[in-house]
Each structure stands twice: as C-alpha cells, then as structure tokens.
Scaffold this active site. Sequence first.
Site, PDB file in Angstrom:
ATOM      1  N   HIS A   3      -4.812  -3.979   4.816  1.00 61.15           N
ATOM      2  CA  HIS A   3      -3.365  -3.714   4.808  1.00 61.15           C
ATOM      3  C   HIS A   3      -3.016  -2.913   3.560  1.00 61.15           C
ATOM      4  O   HIS A   3      -2.465  -3.436   2.586  1.00 61.15           O
ATOM      5  CB  HIS A   3      -2.581  -5.014   4.868  1.00 61.15           C
ATOM      6  CG  HIS A   3      -1.141  -4.822   5.259  1.00 61.15           C
ATOM      7  ND1 HIS A   3      -0.764  -4.318   6.491  1.00 61.15           N
ATOM      8  CD2 HIS A   3       0.019  -5.045   4.587  1.00 61.15           C
ATOM      9  CE1 HIS A   3       0.557  -4.258   6.564  1.00 61.15           C
ATOM     10  NE2 HIS A   3       1.050  -4.681   5.405  1.00 61.15           N
TER      11      HIS A   3
ATOM     12  N   ASP B 175      -7.165  -4.282   9.118  1.00 58.76           N
ATOM     13  CA  ASP B 175      -5.903  -4.851   8.645  1.00 58.76           C
ATOM     14  C   ASP B 175      -5.779  -6.305   9.123  1.00 58.76           C
ATOM     15  O   ASP B 175      -5.722  -6.556  10.322  1.00 58.76           O
ATOM     16  CB  ASP B 175      -4.729  -4.025   9.184  1.00 58.76           C
ATOM     17  CG  ASP B 175      -3.413  -4.350   8.499  1.00 58.76           C
ATOM     18  OD1 ASP B 175      -3.223  -5.504   8.092  1.00 58.76           O
ATOM     19  OD2 ASP B 175      -2.567  -3.443   8.378  1.00 58.76           O
TER      20      ASP B 175
ATOM     21  N   SER C 133       4.158  -0.428   6.335  1.00 62.62           N
ATOM     22  CA  SER C 133       4.314  -1.776   6.861  1.00 62.62           C
ATOM     23  C   SER C 133       5.733  -1.990   7.402  1.00 62.62           C
ATOM     24  O   SER C 133       6.166  -1.292   8.307  1.00 62.62           O
ATOM     25  CB  SER C 133       3.962  -2.791   5.759  1.00 62.62           C
ATOM     26  OG  SER C 133       3.816  -4.085   6.283  1.00 62.62           O
TER      27      SER C 133
END
Length: 347
Positions: free
Chosen positions: A274, A241, A186
């Site tokens: 995610h 995501d 991320s």
Amino acid sequence: MLLASSSSLVKRSATIQRTLTKRSKLSSRPPCLFVVAATFVTTVLSFHQEVRAYSSFSSRMSPFNMERDGKGTITITPKNEADQTALIVISHGLGDTSEGFADVAEHLARELPYAKIVLPTAPTQPVTMNMGMSMPSWYDITGLDERSNEECKGIEDSQARLAGILEQEHQETGLPFSRMVLGGFSQGGALSLFTGLQLSSAAQKLAGIVLMSAYLPGAQKFQLTSGLEDTPILHCHGTADPLVLFTMAAKSKELVVSKGAQQYEIKSYGGLQHSVNMQEIDDVTQFIKQVLPPDDTCKITVKEPQDMSIKELKAAIRKAGLTAQAKGFMEKSEFIQLVRDHRDGKL
C-alpha cells in the site's frame, strides 16, 4: 523521465525515493487501518522537514511558486501566473495531509511547468475503523470489506469540496475543465474517481483522473454523469497491497465500466504494497503529460496589473518571489510596473 541529469532533479529524485521507501516500510505492517494510519502520520511528520528544507533551497531556482495557506492547502503555480494552462488536484490518503504528496507535486510542477497544482487537506474527523480516532479523512471508513465501503459517510461533502476547487478555477480564470485532472492516493484516489465521473454535466468533463492504490467508494450510489463516459482514467495499484487488495482495482474497473466508462486503464506493480514507487510516479507523470500537453491557447485570464488592487498586486508579487524588489515601494504605480515587467519577462 523522473531521473534526470541535472543536479536539482537528482536531489529531488533522491528525496522522493527516501519518502517512498519510508512509505513502503509502513506497508509491511499488518493490514489494520488504525496501525497504518497512525504510524503513517508519524512518519510523514519526520520527512516533512526534509521536504521543506529542499523546497526552500530549490524554490529560488525552480519554475514555480509554492504557497501554504495555513489551513492545510498547498498551491503550486508557475512563476508567471499568466503562463498557467492546466490544473491538477491531488488528494492524500487516510491520516495524511497535503504535505504527504508535496514532493511528488513539486516533481510534477517541474515536468509540467504550465500547470497549477492544488493539494487540499481532508477535515479531521472520527474514523469508525480506527476505533473512532479522529484524523484527516475524506469520509468515514467502517471496514475493509466491500459492504463496509457502501455508506462512506461524509463523502458528499468532500465531493463538493473537490468540485468546488474545479469550479472556482474555471470561474476565476476561465480555464476549461478539459484542462483539469483529479488524482489521489488511496482514500484520496477513491474520492477523485467518485467526484470526477459525477460532475454535473458533460461540459465539465476532465482531461483525466488518476488513482493510486484506490477503489470506487459508495458503488451502489455511484452514477456516471452522461457525457463523461470517455474521461481517461489511470488506476495504478500494487499487486501485494494488503489494505486495498489488488482485486479491488479490477472490481472497481468492472463497476465503473458497467456504468458506461470507456477508458479505464489499470497498471499493476509487482510486489508493491500500500504505497507508491518511482515507476508508478513516472507512469502517472507520463499519463498527465499525455492528457494535459502544452497548449498556449488555454492560458488563463488574469487581471491586468493596472486593474488590480494594492492587495492583489502584493499577492502577485509575493507569488512571483519579487518581495525583495518591491521593498520600499510607496506608490501603486511602482507595484503595477513591477508586476507588468515580470509578466513581460523583463526580470
């Protein structure tokens, strides 16, 4: 492969799978960074004890040493530091710490026993998107849309920190940049891309860059350094995501390629939110093995035991897990002989 027949790797795989399952549960929450980051921190704390307990058990039989510096950085090195021929730096995501990927780093250390792995922790600072709440963050995030991603206040400081880790390794050990990989999840993956392709010269071209559920931050100010165009890039991203949309992977690739990048590969994972899963970790492992194959000609330069200070000798003994053998030593010559015997494989 990630799953192996040996009992130690089976236990490690189970630990990683439990960790990833918990992360997947977090990913099912609404796409609000405040909710995800705050909850993620709570969940990370819950499995840190599990990871540490296993690490304590396995460290005695593993080919590596793991050290925590008390300031948030975890460093994993080969048992014999002189065997190191590569460096991997893994940066965590928003609201996490270096502990978040410690289990994955241990897996990589077993798969690449010649690599040193460094996991830094981001500074704690207010995050605008999270109503100004302070948490570990590599730079400020003001929103989830592309326009909000342009300023990224503080990213240059974090960029300098990662570049400094690479430069320090090069200066202290002689390890070439071509034997180094930057990677992260991320926000940490975004920072890795931003840093790895903007190092100061072609002489600092990395072996590769890994992004997991990440994107290109600060696109308008991003300039790819001449000579780094063919740096291999692996971008892993879940198609479901809800935070960093999968479309951001394609847009990031488009932008980076437009600046001159030549080797940008996207791997998609159907239904993955995610988070990361076992297949992704395996793909990342295989990519790193490909760009950082074993190469004994790249062994780092280490001080000869006789040239080390008592402090350096004790640090080397501690890293090698030989503290018990050094108990009762009074003379420097005894410490020197112990380190020498360890490096020569006599212990």
